[in-house]
Design a protein around this motif. Structure first.
Motif, PDB file in Angstrom:
ATOM      1  N   LYS A 154     -11.437 -18.631  67.021  1.00 52.54           N
ATOM      2  CA  LYS A 154     -11.281 -19.576  68.132  1.00 52.54           C
ATOM      3  C   LYS A 154      -9.844 -19.531  68.648  1.00 52.54           C
ATOM      4  O   LYS A 154      -8.906 -19.292  67.892  1.00 52.54           O
ATOM      5  N   LEU A 155      -9.695 -19.785  69.944  1.00 45.08           N
ATOM      6  CA  LEU A 155      -8.359 -19.871  70.527  1.00 45.08           C
ATOM      7  C   LEU A 155      -7.692 -21.176  70.115  1.00 45.08           C
ATOM      8  O   LEU A 155      -8.370 -22.209  70.032  1.00 45.08           O
ATOM      9  N   PRO A 156      -6.397 -21.181  69.849  1.00 42.06           N
ATOM     10  CA  PRO A 156      -5.705 -22.430  69.510  1.00 42.06           C
ATOM     11  C   PRO A 156      -5.905 -23.485  70.601  1.00 42.06           C
ATOM     12  O   PRO A 156      -5.748 -23.195  71.796  1.00 42.06           O
ATOM     13  N   GLY A 157      -6.269 -24.675  70.186  1.00 41.78           N
ATOM     14  CA  GLY A 157      -6.458 -25.767  71.132  1.00 41.78           C
ATOM     15  C   GLY A 157      -7.804 -25.799  71.828  1.00 41.78           C
ATOM     16  O   GLY A 157      -8.079 -26.728  72.599  1.00 41.78           O
ATOM     17  N   SER A 158      -8.655 -24.802  71.571  1.00 40.63           N
ATOM     18  CA  SER A 158      -9.967 -24.783  72.220  1.00 40.63           C
ATOM     19  C   SER A 158     -10.908 -25.793  71.563  1.00 40.63           C
ATOM     20  O   SER A 158     -10.662 -26.266  70.448  1.00 40.63           O
ATOM     21  N   LYS A 159     -11.974 -26.120  72.256  1.00 38.25           N
ATOM     22  CA  LYS A 159     -12.927 -27.103  71.763  1.00 38.25           C
ATOM     23  C   LYS A 159     -13.577 -26.616  70.469  1.00 38.25           C
ATOM     24  O   LYS A 159     -14.095 -25.509  70.417  1.00 38.25           O
ATOM     25  N   PRO A 160     -13.565 -27.408  69.416  1.00 40.90           N
ATOM     26  CA  PRO A 160     -14.156 -26.983  68.138  1.00 40.90           C
ATOM     27  C   PRO A 160     -15.671 -26.860  68.226  1.00 40.90           C
ATOM     28  O   PRO A 160     -16.318 -27.551  69.018  1.00 40.90           O
ATOM     29  N   ASP A 161     -16.219 -25.972  67.416  1.00 41.50           N
ATOM     30  CA  ASP A 161     -17.665 -25.745  67.411  1.00 41.50           C
ATOM     31  C   ASP A 161     -18.121 -25.484  65.977  1.00 41.50           C
ATOM     32  O   ASP A 161     -18.483 -24.363  65.612  1.00 41.50           O
ATOM     33  N   TYR A 162     -18.090 -26.529  65.170  1.00 40.21           N
ATOM     34  CA  TYR A 162     -18.414 -26.388  63.758  1.00 40.21           C
ATOM     35  C   TYR A 162     -19.927 -26.355  63.559  1.00 40.21           C
ATOM     36  O   TYR A 162     -20.645 -27.254  63.994  1.00 40.21           O
ATOM     37  N   LYS A 163     -20.388 -25.289  62.876  1.00 37.91           N
ATOM     38  CA  LYS A 163     -21.811 -25.143  62.575  1.00 37.91           C
ATOM     39  C   LYS A 163     -22.109 -25.852  61.253  1.00 37.91           C
ATOM     40  O   LYS A 163     -21.240 -26.045  60.419  1.00 37.91           O
ATOM     41  N   SER A 164     -23.365 -26.221  61.077  1.00 38.59           N
ATOM     42  CA  SER A 164     -23.765 -26.940  59.859  1.00 38.59           C
ATOM     43  C   SER A 164     -24.197 -25.995  58.739  1.00 38.59           C
ATOM     44  O   SER A 164     -24.589 -26.444  57.665  1.00 38.59           O
ATOM     45  N   GLY A 165     -24.122 -24.681  58.987  1.00 45.40           N
ATOM     46  CA  GLY A 165     -24.596 -23.721  57.996  1.00 45.40           C
ATOM     47  C   GLY A 165     -23.931 -23.841  56.635  1.00 45.40           C
ATOM     48  O   GLY A 165     -24.589 -23.685  55.597  1.00 45.40           O
ATOM     49  N   PHE A 166     -22.635 -24.134  56.624  1.00 45.88           N
ATOM     50  CA  PHE A 166     -21.913 -24.202  55.345  1.00 45.88           C
ATOM     51  C   PHE A 166     -22.388 -25.376  54.486  1.00 45.88           C
ATOM     52  O   PHE A 166     -22.186 -25.388  53.272  1.00 45.88           O
ATOM     53  N   ILE A 167     -23.021 -26.354  55.131  1.00 44.12           N
ATOM     54  CA  ILE A 167     -23.484 -27.530  54.382  1.00 44.12           C
ATOM     55  C   ILE A 167     -24.599 -27.156  53.415  1.00 44.12           C
ATOM     56  O   ILE A 167     -24.751 -27.765  52.351  1.00 44.12           O
ATOM     57  N   GLY A 168     -25.394 -26.134  53.772  1.00 43.86           N
ATOM     58  CA  GLY A 168     -26.432 -25.655  52.854  1.00 43.86           C
ATOM     59  C   GLY A 168     -25.826 -25.148  51.555  1.00 43.86           C
ATOM     60  O   GLY A 168     -26.339 -25.427  50.468  1.00 43.86           O
ATOM     61  N   ILE A 169     -24.721 -24.419  51.666  1.00 42.28           N
ATOM     62  CA  ILE A 169     -24.019 -23.939  50.478  1.00 42.28           C
ATOM     63  C   ILE A 169     -23.405 -25.116  49.724  1.00 42.28           C
ATOM     64  O   ILE A 169     -23.446 -25.174  48.490  1.00 42.28           O
ATOM     65  N   TYR A 170     -22.843 -26.051  50.470  1.00 43.71           N
ATOM     66  CA  TYR A 170     -22.218 -27.250  49.887  1.00 43.71           C
ATOM     67  C   TYR A 170     -23.240 -28.045  49.062  1.00 43.71           C
ATOM     68  O   TYR A 170     -22.968 -28.442  47.918  1.00 43.71           O
ATOM     69  N   ASN A 171     -24.417 -28.257  49.624  1.00 38.36           N
ATOM     70  CA  ASN A 171     -25.451 -29.027  48.928  1.00 38.36           C
ATOM     71  C   ASN A 171     -26.046 -28.261  47.753  1.00 38.36           C
ATOM     72  O   ASN A 171     -26.327 -28.830  46.698  1.00 38.36           O
ATOM     73  N   HIS A 172     -26.258 -26.957  47.952  1.00 39.21           N
ATOM     74  CA  HIS A 172     -26.899 -26.152  46.905  1.00 39.21           C
ATOM     75  C   HIS A 172     -25.992 -25.971  45.694  1.00 39.21           C
ATOM     76  O   HIS A 172     -26.455 -26.051  44.551  1.00 39.21           O
ATOM     77  N   THR A 173     -24.708 -25.729  45.948  1.00 36.61           N
ATOM     78  CA  THR A 173     -23.790 -25.419  44.845  1.00 36.61           C
ATOM     79  C   THR A 173     -23.138 -26.656  44.246  1.00 36.61           C
ATOM     80  O   THR A 173     -22.591 -26.590  43.143  1.00 36.61           O
ATOM     81  N   LYS A 174     -23.172 -27.787  45.009  1.00 36.39           N
ATOM     82  CA  LYS A 174     -22.569 -29.040  44.536  1.00 36.39           C
ATOM     83  C   LYS A 174     -21.082 -28.857  44.191  1.00 36.39           C
ATOM     84  O   LYS A 174     -20.587 -29.383  43.193  1.00 36.39           O
ATOM     85  N   ARG A 175     -20.389 -28.115  45.043  1.00 38.54           N
ATOM     86  CA  ARG A 175     -18.960 -27.871  44.846  1.00 38.54           C
ATOM     87  C   ARG A 175     -18.123 -28.674  45.846  1.00 38.54           C
ATOM     88  O   ARG A 175     -18.602 -29.066  46.907  1.00 38.54           O
ATOM     89  N   LYS A 176     -16.871 -28.883  45.494  1.00 39.79           N
ATOM     90  CA  LYS A 176     -15.939 -29.548  46.394  1.00 39.79           C
ATOM     91  C   LYS A 176     -15.503 -28.581  47.492  1.00 39.79           C
ATOM     92  O   LYS A 176     -15.674 -27.358  47.372  1.00 39.79           O
ATOM     93  N   ILE A 177     -14.926 -29.134  48.556  1.00 40.31           N
ATOM     94  CA  ILE A 177     -14.464 -28.311  49.680  1.00 40.31           C
ATOM     95  C   ILE A 177     -12.944 -28.388  49.794  1.00 40.31           C
ATOM     96  O   ILE A 177     -12.356 -29.466  49.757  1.00 40.31           O
ATOM     97  N   LEU A 178     -12.323 -27.219  49.943  1.00 39.67           N
ATOM     98  CA  LEU A 178     -10.890 -27.117  50.178  1.00 39.67           C
ATOM     99  C   LEU A 178     -10.682 -26.727  51.644  1.00 39.67           C
ATOM    100  O   LEU A 178     -10.877 -25.571  52.015  1.00 39.67           O
ATOM    101  N   PRO A 179     -10.312 -27.670  52.518  1.00 44.25           N
ATOM    102  CA  PRO A 179     -10.112 -27.348  53.930  1.00 44.25           C
ATOM    103  C   PRO A 179      -8.793 -26.597  54.138  1.00 44.25           C
ATOM    104  O   PRO A 179      -7.827 -26.834  53.418  1.00 44.25           O
ATOM    105  N   VAL A 180      -8.778 -25.727  55.138  1.00 48.17           N
ATOM    106  CA  VAL A 180      -7.580 -24.954  55.426  1.00 48.17           C
ATOM    107  C   VAL A 180      -7.303 -24.963  56.935  1.00 48.17           C
ATOM    108  O   VAL A 180      -8.193 -24.657  57.737  1.00 48.17           O
ATOM    109  N   ALA A 181      -6.087 -25.319  57.306  1.00 51.82           N
ATOM    110  CA  ALA A 181      -5.662 -25.312  58.706  1.00 51.82           C
ATOM    111  C   ALA A 181      -4.785 -24.091  58.963  1.00 51.82           C
ATOM    112  O   ALA A 181      -4.039 -23.652  58.077  1.00 51.82           O
TER     113      ALA A 181
END
Length: 232
Positions: A154-181
């Motif tokens: 994504k271009l810096p400052g552009s409108k975010p477009d977060y997909k929900s796909g990663f949530i399937g991994i989050y729910n299945h693996t029951k792991r914490k999330i480390l966000p990165v900027a």
């Protein structure tokens, strides 16, 4: 001048990559865990080339937020740089990639040897289940998975477009999330091959706990990453 420097960088990048590809051929028959060492050398030299040729430096913030356990690393994606940096600075991590990348000469062989997780995008539900099982196995060995929730650069400052796909991994693996900027798009823009001088910052943010509701986790990941990335 920026155009000339960028051309020189890409020439050296190709030469360095081909050289390492040849020198590391013996690693294709050695245990796969050994491959990470020459890979990090390859990345380190890329950092040096960016600095010497294009005057692109980088800094890492928030290393204290990296836990001593396998997690889901959810990162903003603006350029190829964070792909290199996350692999280099995280102790043990892997990516999920499309299966077709295995067909690329030389690169595909190293990718296969590195034991990343591949997925057949045309495989439907069965392929998704297999991918989740493979991800779980890798996490159980202590590795962390790197995910780009928006799915593309994504271009810096552009409108975010977060997909929900990663949530399937989050729910299945029951792991914490480390966000990165990140702010890498300021120096290595998505829509241009011309590199711009500056300082790229990769910032690891506080951990987000597991077990949160789908809508809550999506909003929390997006808000935390976007707020920190915009500040960079």
């Amino acid at each position: 001048m920026l155009i000339l420097k960028s051309i020189i960088f890409y020439i050296f990048l190709v030469i360095w990559t081909v050289t390492m590809g040849i020198l590391c051929l013996p690693f294709l028959i050695l245990p796969s865990y050994l491959l990470k060492y020459p890979t990090k050398i390859w990345i380190k030299v890329i950092f040096i080339l960016l600095n010497l040729i294009c005057n692109i430096k980088h800094k890492i913030e928030g290393l204290e937020n990296i836990p001593n356990e396998s997690v889901l690393v959810a990162s903003k994606h603006q350029s190829a740089f964070e792909t290199f940096a996350l692999y280099y600075y995280l102790n043990n991590c892997f990516f999920v990639h499309k299966r077709e990348l295995f067909l690329i000469p030389i690169f595909g062989q190293y990718l296969l040897k590195s034991n990343m997780v591949s997925i057949n995008r045309d495989g439907g539900t069965k392929a998704m289940r297999q991918m989740l099982q493979n991800v779980q196995l890798k996490l159980n060995t202590g590795s962390s998975i790197v995910i780009f929730p928006e799915g593309t650069r994504k271009l810096p400052g552009s409108k975010p477009d977060y997909k929900s796909g990663f949530i399937g991994i989050y729910n299945h693996t029951k792991r914490k999330i480390l966000p990165v900027a990140v702010n890498s798009g300021l120096c290595w823009p998505k829509q241009s091959w011309i590199l711009k001088s500056g300082i790229i910052t990769i910032k690891f943010l506080p951990i987000i706990k597991n077990g949160l509701d789908k809508k809550v986790i999506l909003n929390k990941v997006q808000n935390r990453i976007e707020t920190a990335s915009n500040l960079l």
